[in-house]
Design an enzyme around this catalytic site. Structure first.
Site, PDB file in Angstrom:
ATOM      1  N   ASN A   4      28.163  -1.941  11.007  1.00  0.00           N
ATOM      2  CA  ASN A   4      29.602  -1.391  10.596  1.00  0.00           C
ATOM      3  C   ASN A   4      29.238   0.177  10.631  1.00  0.00           C
ATOM      4  O   ASN A   4      28.881   0.596   9.608  1.00  0.00           O
ATOM      5  CB  ASN A   4      29.854  -1.697   9.063  1.00  0.00           C
ATOM      6  CG  ASN A   4      30.925  -1.210   8.514  1.00  0.00           C
ATOM      7  OD1 ASN A   4      31.823  -0.487   9.091  1.00  0.00           O
ATOM      8  ND2 ASN A   4      31.368  -1.278   7.289  1.00  0.00           N
ATOM      9  N   TRP A   5      30.009   0.844  11.418  1.00  0.00           N
ATOM     10  CA  TRP A   5      29.773   2.181  11.671  1.00  0.00           C
ATOM     11  C   TRP A   5      30.916   2.963  10.707  1.00  0.00           C
ATOM     12  O   TRP A   5      30.667   4.224  10.717  1.00  0.00           O
ATOM     13  CB  TRP A   5      30.107   2.574  13.020  1.00  0.00           C
ATOM     14  CG  TRP A   5      29.000   2.274  14.038  1.00  0.00           C
ATOM     15  CD1 TRP A   5      27.877   1.786  13.827  1.00  0.00           C
ATOM     16  CD2 TRP A   5      29.204   2.617  15.600  1.00  0.00           C
ATOM     17  NE1 TRP A   5      27.139   1.582  15.123  1.00  0.00           N
ATOM     18  CE2 TRP A   5      27.798   2.124  16.061  1.00  0.00           C
ATOM     19  CE3 TRP A   5      30.139   3.274  16.354  1.00  0.00           C
ATOM     20  CZ2 TRP A   5      27.601   2.212  17.372  1.00  0.00           C
ATOM     21  CZ3 TRP A   5      29.977   3.400  17.612  1.00  0.00           C
ATOM     22  CH2 TRP A   5      28.711   2.987  18.330  1.00  0.00           C
ATOM     23  N   LYS A   6      31.948   2.168   9.879  1.00  0.00           N
ATOM     24  CA  LYS A   6      32.444   2.848   9.019  1.00  0.00           C
ATOM     25  C   LYS A   6      33.337   3.966   9.852  1.00  0.00           C
ATOM     26  O   LYS A   6      33.480   3.719  11.000  1.00  0.00           O
ATOM     27  CB  LYS A   6      31.888   3.499   7.746  1.00  0.00           C
ATOM     28  CG  LYS A   6      30.723   2.387   7.109  1.00  0.00           C
ATOM     29  CD  LYS A   6      30.260   2.775   5.866  1.00  0.00           C
ATOM     30  CE  LYS A   6      29.441   2.050   5.398  1.00  0.00           C
ATOM     31  NZ  LYS A   6      29.537   1.872   3.894  1.00  0.00           N
ATOM     32  N   HIS A  90      36.071  -5.320   3.296  1.00  0.00           N
ATOM     33  CA  HIS A  90      35.120  -4.485   3.016  1.00  0.00           C
ATOM     34  C   HIS A  90      35.284  -3.866   1.615  1.00  0.00           C
ATOM     35  O   HIS A  90      36.508  -3.713   1.260  1.00  0.00           O
ATOM     36  CB  HIS A  90      34.736  -3.527   4.046  1.00  0.00           C
ATOM     37  CG  HIS A  90      33.580  -2.771   3.783  1.00  0.00           C
ATOM     38  ND1 HIS A  90      33.321  -2.006   3.085  1.00  0.00           N
ATOM     39  CD2 HIS A  90      32.085  -3.104   4.406  1.00  0.00           C
ATOM     40  CE1 HIS A  90      32.048  -1.392   2.926  1.00  0.00           C
ATOM     41  NE2 HIS A  90      31.457  -2.081   3.756  1.00  0.00           N
ATOM     42  N   GLU A  92      35.019  -1.358   0.500  1.00  0.00           N
ATOM     43  CA  GLU A  92      35.744  -0.119   0.493  1.00  0.00           C
ATOM     44  C   GLU A  92      37.240  -0.095   1.020  1.00  0.00           C
ATOM     45  O   GLU A  92      38.095   0.606   0.501  1.00  0.00           O
ATOM     46  CB  GLU A  92      35.034   0.998   1.840  1.00  0.00           C
ATOM     47  CG  GLU A  92      33.662   1.358   1.068  1.00  0.00           C
ATOM     48  CD  GLU A  92      32.780   1.791   2.411  1.00  0.00           C
ATOM     49  OE1 GLU A  92      33.068   1.853   3.681  1.00  0.00           O
ATOM     50  OE2 GLU A  92      31.596   1.549   2.219  1.00  0.00           O
ATOM     51  N   GLU A 162      28.283  -8.706  -0.097  1.00  0.00           N
ATOM     52  CA  GLU A 162      27.975  -7.383  -0.143  1.00  0.00           C
ATOM     53  C   GLU A 162      28.116  -6.683  -1.631  1.00  0.00           C
ATOM     54  O   GLU A 162      29.402  -6.460  -1.855  1.00  0.00           O
ATOM     55  CB  GLU A 162      28.692  -6.233   0.804  1.00  0.00           C
ATOM     56  CG  GLU A 162      28.676  -6.847   2.026  1.00  0.00           C
ATOM     57  CD  GLU A 162      28.994  -5.760   3.266  1.00  0.00           C
ATOM     58  OE1 GLU A 162      27.822  -5.087   3.966  1.00  0.00           O
ATOM     59  OE2 GLU A 162      29.796  -4.898   2.972  1.00  0.00           O
ATOM     60  N   GLY A 168      25.558   1.649   0.653  1.00  0.00           N
ATOM     61  CA  GLY A 168      25.258   3.314   0.670  1.00  0.00           C
ATOM     62  C   GLY A 168      24.602   3.965  -0.550  1.00  0.00           C
ATOM     63  O   GLY A 168      24.691   5.192  -0.419  1.00  0.00           O
ATOM     64  N   SER A 208      22.414  -1.391   1.774  1.00  0.00           N
ATOM     65  CA  SER A 208      21.229  -0.573   2.162  1.00  0.00           C
ATOM     66  C   SER A 208      20.175  -1.441   2.990  1.00  0.00           C
ATOM     67  O   SER A 208      18.963  -1.183   2.606  1.00  0.00           O
ATOM     68  CB  SER A 208      20.702  -0.085   0.781  1.00  0.00           C
ATOM     69  OG  SER A 208      21.736   0.698   0.120  1.00  0.00           O
ATOM     70  N   GLY A 229      25.494  -0.920   7.339  1.00  0.00           N
ATOM     71  CA  GLY A 229      26.315   0.234   7.471  1.00  0.00           C
ATOM     72  C   GLY A 229      25.177   1.425   7.985  1.00  0.00           C
ATOM     73  O   GLY A 229      24.973   1.432   9.245  1.00  0.00           O
ATOM     74  N   GLY A 230      24.913   2.133   6.950  1.00  0.00           N
ATOM     75  CA  GLY A 230      24.141   3.572   7.243  1.00  0.00           C
ATOM     76  C   GLY A 230      23.147   3.481   8.379  1.00  0.00           C
ATOM     77  O   GLY A 230      23.018   4.275   9.240  1.00  0.00           O
TER      78      GLY A 230
HETATM   79  C1  PEP Z   1      28.537  -1.718   4.601  1.00  0.00           C
HETATM   80  O1  PEP Z   1      28.957  -0.696   4.864  1.00  0.00           O
HETATM   81  O2  PEP Z   1      28.937  -2.782   4.872  1.00  0.00           O
HETATM   82  C2  PEP Z   1      27.242  -1.285   4.200  1.00  0.00           C
HETATM   83  C3  PEP Z   1      26.484  -2.528   4.007  1.00  0.00           C
HETATM   84  O3  PEP Z   1      26.541  -0.224   3.903  1.00  0.00           O
HETATM   85  P1  PEP Z   1      24.905   0.286   3.733  1.00  0.00           P
HETATM   86  O4  PEP Z   1      24.203  -0.539   4.734  1.00  0.00           O
HETATM   87  O5  PEP Z   1      25.028   1.755   4.145  1.00  0.00           O
HETATM   88  O6  PEP Z   1      24.750  -0.144   2.412  1.00  0.00           O
END
Ligand code: PEP
Length: 244
Positions: A4-6, A90, A92, A162, A168, A208, A229-230
């Site tokens: 997920n590039w957000k 998600h 967010e 999640e 994040g 993470s 994500g990151g």
């Molecule tokens: C996400 O955005 O779905 C996520 C899991 O982010 P991260 O891996 O950065 O925690």
């Protein structure tokens, strides 16, 4: 293995990413790889990955087909440009855009109607975990967002656990914590849709995930994949996760 590039990367960064990433995952034929860039990069991402095993997903959709809904993007629009997946709910989106479980159900149905595989996110906040509410939250999110699906619809979805406190933050859930939460979700699936559907359901862990911790997570039987994500923003680290 989903990335997920957000709200990161433009079109030329998208092209450069795939030029680097694709050769690194070309032998990972036993993996399903999905990357979800922001809307403006989707067409480029689909074109870049056309001859590869990588699939492209959006990060959100609206449940209607078309109409006066300023700022939204629909399932048929995503399908038309070659997207095959979409992330729904998600944390967010739940947090900043007030997406409720009833929206989740409508979005999940809309995705399926237009041949997009929904990756539906659930997960508790830190305070909810600390006050012993994790199971209640997961059960409520499952019942509100997913129980209303028909069995044939449920058979096509992917769920992502999640925990909000792990997204994040650099704080990954331990494999045991993730496994326990996945079991709660699978139990809900079993109660509502039966053994076969529950056993077949793919549940991803997200929060993470990094090349250093993916192996221990994937080693757990309950964990079928990861949503990243990151660490998916860097082609080398996402390739290392895919090839764990
Ligand atoms: C996400 O955005 O779905 C996520 C899991 O982010 P991260 O891996 O950065 O925690």
């Amino acid at each position: 293995m989903a990335g997920n590039w957000k709200m990161y990367k433009n079109v030329s960064e998208t092209r450069a990413y795939f030029q680097n990433f694709l050769p690194q995952v070309k032998d990972a034929k036993d993996r399903e790889i999905v990357i979800c860039p922001p809307f403006p990069n989707l067409e480029t991402a689909v074109r870049e990955t056309n001859d590869s095993i990588v699939k492209i997903g959006a990060q959100n959709l609206y449940w209607g087909k078309e109409g006066a809904v300023t700022g939204e993007v629909s399932g048929p629009m995503l399908h038309n440009i070659g997207c095959t997946y979409v992330i729904i709910a998600h944390s967010e989106r739940r947090e900043y855009f007030c997406e409720a479980d009833e929206d989740v159900l409508k979005k999940t149905r809309a995705a399926l109607e237009y041949e997009l595989t929904p990756i539906v996110c659930v997960g508790e906040r830190l305070g909810e975990r600390e006050t012993g509410q994790t199971e209640t939250i997961l059960v409520d999110q499952f019942r509100g967002g997913l129980s209303g699906l028909e069995p044939a619809e449920f058979a096509k979805i992917v769920v992502a656990y999640e925990p909000v406190w792990a997204i994040g933050t650099g704080k990954t859930a331990t494999p045991e914590i993730a496994e326990e939460a996945h079991s709660i979700i699978r139990r809900q699936a079993r109660d509502r849709f039966g053994d076969h559907a529950a056993n077949k359901l793919r549940i991803l862990y997200g929060g993470s995930v990094k090349p250093e911790n993916v192996k221990a997570l994937m080693f757990k039987e309950e964990i079928d994949g990861v949503l990243v994500g990151g660490a998916s923003l860097n082609p080398d680290s996402f390739a290392a996760i895919v090839n764990f």
